[in-house]
Design a protein around this motif. Structure first.
Motif, PDB file in Angstrom:
ATOM      1  N   HIS A 311       0.807  -1.225   0.000  1.00 58.37           N
ATOM      2  CA  HIS A 311       0.000   0.000   0.000  1.00 58.37           C
ATOM      3  C   HIS A 311       0.841   1.276   0.000  1.00 58.37           C
ATOM      4  O   HIS A 311       0.302   2.367   0.093  1.00 58.37           O
ATOM      5  CB  HIS A 311      -0.964   0.009   1.195  1.00 58.37           C
ATOM      6  CG  HIS A 311      -2.052  -1.006   1.059  1.00 58.37           C
ATOM      7  ND1 HIS A 311      -1.859  -2.329   1.352  1.00 58.37           N
ATOM      8  CD2 HIS A 311      -3.333  -0.899   0.655  1.00 58.37           C
ATOM      9  CE1 HIS A 311      -2.983  -2.996   1.141  1.00 58.37           C
ATOM     10  NE2 HIS A 311      -3.891  -2.153   0.719  1.00 58.37           N
TER      11      HIS A 311
ATOM     12  N   GLU B 279      -4.798  -5.902  -1.992  1.00 55.03           N
ATOM     13  CA  GLU B 279      -4.340  -4.518  -1.914  1.00 55.03           C
ATOM     14  C   GLU B 279      -5.507  -3.584  -2.226  1.00 55.03           C
ATOM     15  O   GLU B 279      -6.160  -3.724  -3.256  1.00 55.03           O
ATOM     16  CB  GLU B 279      -3.216  -4.325  -2.947  1.00 55.03           C
ATOM     17  CG  GLU B 279      -2.728  -2.908  -3.063  1.00 55.03           C
ATOM     18  CD  GLU B 279      -1.740  -2.761  -4.234  1.00 55.03           C
ATOM     19  OE1 GLU B 279      -1.193  -3.780  -4.718  1.00 55.03           O
ATOM     20  OE2 GLU B 279      -1.544  -1.605  -4.679  1.00 55.03           O
ATOM     21  N   ARG B 287      -7.155   3.172   0.952  1.00 51.96           N
ATOM     22  CA  ARG B 287      -5.778   2.723   0.747  1.00 51.96           C
ATOM     23  C   ARG B 287      -4.854   3.360   1.790  1.00 51.96           C
ATOM     24  O   ARG B 287      -4.063   2.666   2.431  1.00 51.96           O
ATOM     25  CB  ARG B 287      -5.330   3.103  -0.671  1.00 51.96           C
ATOM     26  CG  ARG B 287      -3.947   2.618  -1.023  1.00 51.96           C
ATOM     27  CD  ARG B 287      -3.564   3.046  -2.439  1.00 51.96           C
ATOM     28  NE  ARG B 287      -2.166   2.736  -2.707  1.00 51.96           N
ATOM     29  CZ  ARG B 287      -1.749   1.564  -3.169  1.00 51.96           C
ATOM     30  NH1 ARG B 287      -2.623   0.613  -3.452  1.00 51.96           N
ATOM     31  NH2 ARG B 287      -0.465   1.338  -3.363  1.00 51.96           N
TER      32      ARG B 287
END
Lengths: 312, 302
Positions: A311, B279, B287
């Motif tokens: 990330h 992800e 995120r």
């Protein structure tokens, strides 16, 4: 069809009423519905016996006397035919009825309704409101569980495709020894015949249908077999976790000891499954720190590092 | 009822009608049809068949004596079949498992009932050839279930203490319960939550306590259903079993997916728990939230 049903009922009545074994000839002579030549009657009777056995009615064969050239005879013992649970109190019948209702809308509905009718036929008044319990409800019981339970009652091996940990379906063959509902999931427990070891399978991880594999009555459940207790065994390793006060509700419920402090509480949590504890610790983010064991600690750190790098 | 009836199922019903009629003399045919999950015609056919059955000889002395012209059924001369049939193995197992759950839902104060249940289980065990092991955990205590069902019937309010996995908090909420339902492998309480001013689903196994609240006005019908779902774009680095189970919208073998969620905290925790196998891509806030949580947690170890 109706004539056949009639004959089966008449056969049941005659075999139940008799005190001695009835020979085939007596049956053909006296019971209505056996027609045609000797061979046809014979075939009819063989099928009828099979059908009654399929209904769970036990036909006893006996009366063979070696001194005489006797024919085999048949009877049904009333004590095997009738419900053995008969000296029941109204509150026991109520409990049994409630138990049967647990399968409402689930895979066993037809069976439990049939059981319920038999219990009602005892003729005792049942009053659910007299008991401080509700009809429970079995959740998530699907057709595959039903097939597995059928296999368990008939002792037939089963085959199915099972999603392994990598997310790939693999064929498995199992002798079912027991079932367990734990943490909202159904599990089949038994002997995995390929691995020749006791294994658990979560029913909702089965892909497609559970199918019988081989004949019924093909195995026995070892009398020593027992589903492992849900309570932590002495050997279950413990994780030592630091948890922020007010956080980690689920971990606290699993903990065997909790020491409270100002900044971090100290919890000991049994590790039944390392992967499960790892993801549960990750779920709690910065509110939980693993002190030990090292294996869990590095699994969590590795997991966090991967999240950060993907990330970033 | 729509399913095809096999000949054997009919034989079973014929045999089971006799004991039922013996203890329910004068029962209406329509009632019988309901109890036996059959049509009135099927039951009438059954009675006509039974009427021809009896002991060898088959004179009126030996035949089962049935009267049902009036639409109400009485039976005589059927002693041989009068006892209810034994439960077959599958039936015995179904009742056995129901008892197990019943016992799991009991509160610990109910010792006498618990021992009565285990006594019945012992009796049933003898019907099961080689005793299977059964162990059932309850998702909701019997006393809570009783309170919830009563409140649904009476349109009464409840105060529930609930653990939310998304926020990791235990909160008290006033709820007007609508229904208990199941979805997947979980049982849910759906109701109007006064604290959220919206309809909410509560997972039954996360309900900690349930208390009735008196005299609160039932919510008006204008309450709108669930909040808007939020869509998340994710990349899948490994479609393992764990990934497929935590985020069921991801299909096996997928490398990316759009998932719908109702709660951002839940989604970010779920992705965090998957240790980099999934992800979060979009929206950017989720995120960065995942990244921030993981960084903070990692900071604890340095």
């Amino acid at each position: 069809m109706s004539r056949k049903n009639e004959r089966l009922v008449n056969l049941t009545i005659a075999l139940l009423a008799t005190k001695r074994y009835l020979t085939k000839n007596e049956i053909f002579r006296n019971i209505e519905g056996y027609e045609g030549n000797a061979e046809a009657k014979e075939r009819m009777f063989e099928r009828d016996k099979d059908d009654l056995r399929k209904l769970g009615i036990q036909i006893e064969v006996g009366g063979l006397d070696p001194l005489f050239d006797d024919e085999a005879g048949y009877r049904i013992r009333p004590e095997s035919y009738a419900l053995s649970l008969r000296d029941l109190t109204p509150s026991q019948v109520t409990l049994l009825s409630l138990a049967a209702q647990a399968w409402q809308d689930a895979a066993f509905t037809d069976l439990s309704q049939q059981a319920l009718r038999k219990l009602t036929s005892i003729g005792l008044d049942t009053d659910t409101s007299q008991l401080p319990v509700m009809a429970p409800k079995l959740i998530g019981a699907d057709e595959n569980l039903r097939s597995a339970l059928d296999a368990l009652t008939s002792l037939t091996a089963i085959e199915f495709d099972y999603l392994n940990i990598q997310g790939v379906a693999q064929q498995r063959r199992l002798l079912v020894y027991g079932v367990q509902a734990r943490k909202s999931h159904w599990y089949l427990i038994g002997l995995d015949t390929e691995k020749d070891a006791i294994r658990n399978f979560r029913v909702d991880r089965i892909q497609g249908e559970v199918k019988p594999s081989g004949k019924s009555q093909s195995y026995v459940i070892p009398p020593s077999f027992e589903i492992a207790e849900l309570e932590p065994a002495i050997e279950t390793p413990l994780a030592v976790l630091q948890v922020r006060p007010g956080a980690g509700y689920q971990l606290r419920r699993m903990a065997t000891t909790i020491e409270t402090a100002d900044d971090w509480d100290l919890l000991e949590v049994p590790i039944f499954d390392l992967a499960f504890i790892t993801s549960l610790v990750l779920w709690h983010g910065e509110d939980v720190i693993v002190s030990s064991p090292l294996q869990l600690r590095s699994a969590v750190i590795t997991g966090l590092e991967k999240v950060v790098s993907t990330h970033g | 009822m729509a399913k095809q009836e096999t000949g054997l199922a009919r034989t079973a019903r014929l045999l089971d009608l006799v004991p039922y009629l013996t203890t329910h003399q004068g029962v209406a045919i329509s009632e019988l049809a309901k109890t036996f999950n059959a049509t009135v015609k099927e039951i009438t056919d059954d009675l006509n068949t039974l009427w021809m059955c009896g002991l060898p000889g088959y004179t009126p002395l030996e035949l089962i004596d049935l009267e049902f012209e009036s639409g109400f059924v009485s039976i005589r001369n059927a002693e041989t079949l009068a006892a209810p049939r034994a439960l077959d193995r599958a039936e015995a197992l179904s009742v056995y498992m129901g008892l197990d759950l019943l016992s799991a839902e009991l509160s610990s104060s109910n010792e006498s009932l618990a021992s009565e249940i285990s006594n019945l289980q012992d009796q049933l065990r003898t019907q099961l050839i080689s005793a299977p092991q059964v162990q059932i955990e309850a998702s909701l205590k019997s006393e809570f279930r009783a309170l919830i069902l009563r409140a649904i019937r009476r349109r009464g309010w409840l105060e529930i203490t609930y653990h939310s996995a998304a926020t990791d908090q235990v909160t008290k909420r006033s709820v007007a319960p609508y229904e208990l339902s199941q979805s997947g492998s979980h049982e849910y309480l759906q109701g109007y939550c006064d604290n959220a001013k919206a309809i909410r689903n509560f997972r039954a196994d996360r309900i900690v306590t349930v208390v009735e609240i008196a005299d609160q006005v039932w919510p008006s019908n204008q309450v709108t259903a669930n909040d808007q779902a939020i869509k998340y774009e994710v990349k899948v680095h490994a479609a393992t079993r764990q990934v497929l189970e935590v985020l069921p919208q991801i299909v096996a073998g997928a490398t990316s997916a759009t998932i719908e969620g109702y709660s951002a905290p839940w989604t970010s925790r779920a992705i965090l728990s998957l240790a980099g196998q999934v992800e979060a891509v979009e929206p950017a806030e989720i995120r960065s939230a995942v990244h921030a949580r993981a960084t903070a947690a990692l900071g604890n170890y340095h």
